[in-house]
Design a protein around this motif. Structure first.
Motif, PDB file in Angstrom:
ATOM      1  N   LEU A 157       0.870  -1.171   0.000  1.00 27.59           N
ATOM      2  CA  LEU A 157       0.000   0.000   0.000  1.00 27.59           C
ATOM      3  C   LEU A 157       0.909   1.223   0.000  1.00 27.59           C
ATOM      4  O   LEU A 157       1.622   1.481   0.970  1.00 27.59           O
ATOM      5  CB  LEU A 157      -0.908   0.020   1.230  1.00 27.59           C
ATOM      6  N   ALA A 158       0.903   1.953  -1.099  1.00 30.75           N
ATOM      7  CA  ALA A 158       1.776   3.108  -1.258  1.00 30.75           C
ATOM      8  C   ALA A 158       1.024   4.398  -0.935  1.00 30.75           C
ATOM      9  O   ALA A 158      -0.206   4.416  -0.814  1.00 30.75           O
ATOM     10  CB  ALA A 158       2.336   3.158  -2.681  1.00 30.75           C
ATOM     11  N   VAL A 159       1.786   5.495  -0.807  1.00 31.56           N
ATOM     12  CA  VAL A 159       1.204   6.768  -0.395  1.00 31.56           C
ATOM     13  C   VAL A 159       1.903   7.921  -1.103  1.00 31.56           C
ATOM     14  O   VAL A 159       3.131   7.926  -1.232  1.00 31.56           O
ATOM     15  CB  VAL A 159       1.349   7.006   1.130  1.00 31.56           C
ATOM     16  N   ARG A 160       1.107   8.892  -1.538  1.00 30.85           N
ATOM     17  CA  ARG A 160       1.680  10.151  -1.986  1.00 30.85           C
ATOM     18  C   ARG A 160       1.791  11.082  -0.783  1.00 30.85           C
ATOM     19  O   ARG A 160       0.789  11.417  -0.136  1.00 30.85           O
ATOM     20  CB  ARG A 160       0.799  10.811  -3.057  1.00 30.85           C
ATOM     21  N   LEU A 161       3.004  11.492  -0.450  1.00 31.93           N
ATOM     22  CA  LEU A 161       3.228  12.490   0.590  1.00 31.93           C
ATOM     23  C   LEU A 161       2.902  13.860   0.000  1.00 31.93           C
ATOM     24  O   LEU A 161       3.477  14.273  -1.010  1.00 31.93           O
ATOM     25  CB  LEU A 161       4.676  12.424   1.073  1.00 31.93           C
ATOM     26  N   TYR A 183       7.054   8.480   9.083  1.00 35.82           N
ATOM     27  CA  TYR A 183       5.957   7.524   9.241  1.00 35.82           C
ATOM     28  C   TYR A 183       5.890   6.522   8.086  1.00 35.82           C
ATOM     29  O   TYR A 183       4.979   5.698   8.019  1.00 35.82           O
ATOM     30  CB  TYR A 183       4.616   8.254   9.327  1.00 35.82           C
ATOM     31  N   GLY A 184       6.805   6.617   7.141  1.00 34.81           N
ATOM     32  CA  GLY A 184       6.783   5.708   6.003  1.00 34.81           C
ATOM     33  C   GLY A 184       5.866   6.172   4.894  1.00 34.81           C
ATOM     34  O   GLY A 184       5.376   5.361   4.104  1.00 34.81           O
ATOM     35  N   ILE A 185       5.658   7.482   4.810  1.00 32.30           N
ATOM     36  CA  ILE A 185       4.792   8.067   3.798  1.00 32.30           C
ATOM     37  C   ILE A 185       5.663   8.645   2.681  1.00 32.30           C
ATOM     38  O   ILE A 185       6.670   9.296   2.949  1.00 32.30           O
ATOM     39  CB  ILE A 185       3.928   9.185   4.410  1.00 32.30           C
ATOM     40  N   GLY A 186       5.259   8.432   1.419  1.00 35.32           N
ATOM     41  CA  GLY A 186       5.981   9.047   0.315  1.00 35.32           C
ATOM     42  C   GLY A 186       6.563   8.081  -0.687  1.00 35.32           C
ATOM     43  O   GLY A 186       7.300   8.495  -1.578  1.00 35.32           O
ATOM     44  N   ASP A 187       6.235   6.793  -0.573  1.00 36.46           N
ATOM     45  CA  ASP A 187       6.818   5.831  -1.506  1.00 36.46           C
ATOM     46  C   ASP A 187       6.210   5.943  -2.909  1.00 36.46           C
ATOM     47  O   ASP A 187       6.893   5.684  -3.902  1.00 36.46           O
ATOM     48  CB  ASP A 187       6.706   4.394  -0.984  1.00 36.46           C
ATOM     49  N   ALA A 188       4.934   6.337  -3.015  1.00 37.80           N
ATOM     50  CA  ALA A 188       4.340   6.540  -4.336  1.00 37.80           C
ATOM     51  C   ALA A 188       4.858   7.823  -4.972  1.00 37.80           C
ATOM     52  O   ALA A 188       5.181   7.857  -6.161  1.00 37.80           O
ATOM     53  CB  ALA A 188       2.813   6.596  -4.240  1.00 37.80           C
ATOM     54  N   PHE A 391      -2.887   5.964  -1.527  1.00 34.93           N
ATOM     55  CA  PHE A 391      -3.675   7.050  -0.962  1.00 34.93           C
ATOM     56  C   PHE A 391      -2.808   8.304  -0.871  1.00 34.93           C
ATOM     57  O   PHE A 391      -1.642   8.298  -1.246  1.00 34.93           O
ATOM     58  CB  PHE A 391      -4.168   6.696   0.449  1.00 34.93           C
ATOM     59  N   MET A 392      -3.394   9.370  -0.292  1.00 33.93           N
ATOM     60  CA  MET A 392      -2.644  10.573   0.067  1.00 33.93           C
ATOM     61  C   MET A 392      -2.251  10.494   1.537  1.00 33.93           C
ATOM     62  O   MET A 392      -2.968   9.908   2.350  1.00 33.93           O
ATOM     63  CB  MET A 392      -3.485  11.843  -0.133  1.00 33.93           C
ATOM     64  N   GLY A 393      -1.156  11.134   1.881  1.00 31.33           N
ATOM     65  CA  GLY A 393      -0.735  11.252   3.263  1.00 31.33           C
ATOM     66  C   GLY A 393      -0.521  12.719   3.595  1.00 31.33           C
ATOM     67  O   GLY A 393       0.333  13.379   2.996  1.00 31.33           O
ATOM     68  N   ILE A 394      -1.299  13.231   4.551  1.00 31.84           N
ATOM     69  CA  ILE A 394      -1.316  14.652   4.885  1.00 31.84           C
ATOM     70  C   ILE A 394      -1.200  14.803   6.397  1.00 31.84           C
ATOM     71  O   ILE A 394      -1.810  14.027   7.143  1.00 31.84           O
ATOM     72  CB  ILE A 394      -2.621  15.298   4.368  1.00 31.84           C
ATOM     73  N   PRO A 395      -0.449  15.787   6.898  1.00 32.25           N
ATOM     74  CA  PRO A 395      -0.320  15.963   8.354  1.00 32.25           C
ATOM     75  C   PRO A 395      -1.683  16.072   9.036  1.00 32.25           C
ATOM     76  O   PRO A 395      -2.484  16.954   8.703  1.00 32.25           O
ATOM     77  CB  PRO A 395       0.478  17.267   8.492  1.00 32.25           C
ATOM     78  N   MET A 396      -1.967  15.165   9.957  1.00 34.67           N
ATOM     79  CA  MET A 396      -3.216  15.126  10.715  1.00 34.67           C
ATOM     80  C   MET A 396      -4.462  15.035   9.828  1.00 34.67           C
ATOM     81  O   MET A 396      -5.582  15.285  10.274  1.00 34.67           O
ATOM     82  CB  MET A 396      -3.325  16.351  11.635  1.00 34.67           C
ATOM     83  N   PHE A 409      -1.020  10.690   7.982  1.00 36.70           N
ATOM     84  CA  PHE A 409       0.134   9.789   8.115  1.00 36.70           C
ATOM     85  C   PHE A 409      -0.233   8.600   8.997  1.00 36.70           C
ATOM     86  O   PHE A 409       0.108   7.456   8.713  1.00 36.70           O
ATOM     87  CB  PHE A 409       1.325  10.527   8.739  1.00 36.70           C
ATOM     88  N   HIS A 410      -0.935   8.890  10.105  1.00 33.59           N
ATOM     89  CA  HIS A 410      -1.303   7.840  11.063  1.00 33.59           C
ATOM     90  C   HIS A 410      -2.293   6.853  10.446  1.00 33.59           C
ATOM     91  O   HIS A 410      -2.232   5.647  10.712  1.00 33.59           O
ATOM     92  CB  HIS A 410      -1.922   8.470  12.319  1.00 33.59           C
ATOM     93  N   ASP A 411      -3.218   7.375   9.628  1.00 35.13           N
ATOM     94  CA  ASP A 411      -4.206   6.493   8.983  1.00 35.13           C
ATOM     95  C   ASP A 411      -3.516   5.437   8.128  1.00 35.13           C
ATOM     96  O   ASP A 411      -3.901   4.258   8.130  1.00 35.13           O
ATOM     97  CB  ASP A 411      -5.153   7.303   8.090  1.00 35.13           C
ATOM     98  N   ILE A 412      -2.512   5.870   7.365  1.00 37.23           N
ATOM     99  CA  ILE A 412      -1.825   4.932   6.464  1.00 37.23           C
ATOM    100  C   ILE A 412      -1.100   3.860   7.262  1.00 37.23           C
ATOM    101  O   ILE A 412      -1.144   2.669   6.917  1.00 37.23           O
ATOM    102  CB  ILE A 412      -0.839   5.682   5.554  1.00 37.23           C
TER     103      ILE A 412
END
Length: 461
Positions: A157-161, A183-188, A391-396, A409-412
């Motif tokens: 499961l990848a994420v756009r930071l 948090y491991g966000i930004g691999d996509a 998904f997207m990863g956004i602060p809070m 970030f926490h959701d991912i």
């Protein structure tokens, strides 16, 4: 071609395929606003019955917008595999649904058949599916693409930071970037929505993110989501971009409202391949969203699900690295509440995958919509079960620039743990090297942006 049916003693007749498609759609406030939605649940069911009995050839012969009048229609039809279409044109839409959902039908069979489907056929079969059908069908389809890393790999499961900042401040961007990466966000993707759409600001933001990624040897890609023409100018002048981005619509008139055409997109792809910094070959990134054509009065009386499918047909010819629907961002005029947003997210993900593009979803909502964070978390769990790419990863989960609510970030991190998924392989190895991940679990360093301050380069011990 039969365009009427009898249901509970009442005969329901429809003018043409376009009306059948619109009234077979699940309830959407955008279709109601356009005056094309079913007037009752009974009429909606009747339209679904009629649609189920239409053949794929019937759909083929009735594009949403005529071939002679619309560039998007021409792209979809000109890129269709006619041999495969000829094999399946006698199928009804109901038979296509059964083919996709059968246990015996494997991913490669679905991918092959998809080459013979127009976007209207993709939309038609989605209209006959329940939410669970959309999840099950999408889960069966795997689509991968490569830029610097490979999106769509199984078990990931990848994420756009998305480190947006209300003034495009480099230090503000870096602050979000450091926290997200921890948090491991930004691999996509590390992808910024700019406030100011200019070549200097686009260049500065690209340099900020690219230089940071290079310094820390992060296996990912960077992009600034300015207008495509702005990005082209910046990259041609030496700005370090990996991908070129653009929002898409499902009609020529909708794309003209975005200030783009097929020729401009082709030129952008050429610029990305010639001047971009990525490995490739997939160097384009597109965003879509149900209702955009209606908002620009470019919908031609066509329902928003069908128009969304046409966005994917347009995107497909560019072999993109990423595509995502910003499903709840456009507002309640088009998707009124959480039920409609959930349905649209599942439809869009399924239709993108069936079209053959690497699909993500920005599971989100605006504050004037009848939805809340629990609703978006529910949608994220459903999409994760459906095999979403990212998904997207956004602060809070609160974008301070675009002013909408999204996945945090926490959701991912919670989704990955709950469904036993991992970051993309190269990114996971980088996280382990940084001490942020061990045996698939975040370490005590996770969430601490100071990991990226006080020294340069990675720990190579």
């Amino acid at each position: 071609m039969k365009l009427k049916t009898k249901l509970f003693g009442q005969v329901f007749s429809f003018r043409d395929v376009r009306e059948v498609m619109a009234k077979a759609n699940e309830e959407k406030s955008g279709d109601i606003l356009a005056g094309i939605a079913a007037s009752s649940a009974a009429e909606r069911v009747a339209a679904k019955i009629v649609l189920s009995e239409l053949t794929l050839e019937d759909i083929f012969n009735n594009p949403a917008v005529p071939y002679e009048e619309d560039e998007v229609t021409r792209i979809i039809y000109d890129n269709l595999n006619r041999s495969i279409y000829s094999e399946i044109k006698g199928w009804t839409v109901a038979q296509l649904r059964e083919f996709i959902l059968k246990n015996e039908t494997g991913p490669s069979c679905i991918r092959r058949v998809s080459r013979g489907l127009t976007s209207e056929m993709v939309a038609a079969v989605a209209k006959l599916m329940s939410n669970l059908d959309l999840i099950y069908g999408a889960k069966k389809i795997q689509v991968t693409a490569h830029c610097n890393t490979t999106i769509g790999e199984k078990g990931c499961l990848a994420v756009r930071l998305q480190p947006n900042h209300p003034t495009d401040s480099p230090e503000g961007i870096l602050s979000s970037l450091r926290e997200g990466l921890s948090y491991g966000i930004g691999d996509a993707l590390i992808g910024l929505n700019p406030v100011e759409d200019t070549v200097p600001i686009t260049t500065r933001s690209l340099e900020t993110m690219y230089n940071f990624a290079q310094e820390w040897e992060i296996p990912t890609q960077v992009c600034v989501l300015a207008h495509v023409t702005t990005q082209m100018k910046a990259i041609e002048k030496g700005a370090p971009g990996d991908l070129i981005f653009q929002s898409l619509a499902g009609t020529q008139a909708g794309n003209e409202a975005f200030g783009i055409s097929n020729d401009i997109l082709k030129e952008a792809q050429e610029v990305a391949l010639k001047y971009g910094r990525s490995t490739g070959p997939n160097v384009m990134y597109f965003e879509t969203g149900q209702g955009s054509e209606l908002s620009s009065d470019a919908h031609h009386g066509v329902d928003q699900v069908t128009l969304e499918a046409r966005c994917y047909g347009l995107a497909k010819q560019f072999n993109p690295f990423l595509v995502n629907t910003v499903v709840g961002f456009i507002g309640p005029e088009y998707l009124y509440d959480a039920k409609q947003v959930t349905r649209a997210g599942l439809e869009d993900h399924f239709m993108g995958k069936l079209t053959g593009i690497p699909m993500g979803v920005d599971a989100c909502y605006t504050n004037h919509m009848k939805a809340d964070q629990n609703d978006i978390e529910n949608l994220a769990v459903l999409l994760t079960s459906a095999g979403i790419n990212y998904f997207m990863g956004i602060p809070m989960g609160d974008d301070v620039m675009l002013n909408y609510q999204c996945t945090s970030f926490h959701d991912i991190a919670a989704l990955r743990q709950t469904v036993n998924l991992r970051p993309l392989p190269a990114f996971e190895k980088w996280m382990e090297k940084m001490g942020l991940l061990k045996n698939g679990y975040l370490t005590s360093k996770a969430g601490d942006p100071s990991v990226f301050t006080g020294r340069g380069g990675v720990n190579r011990d």
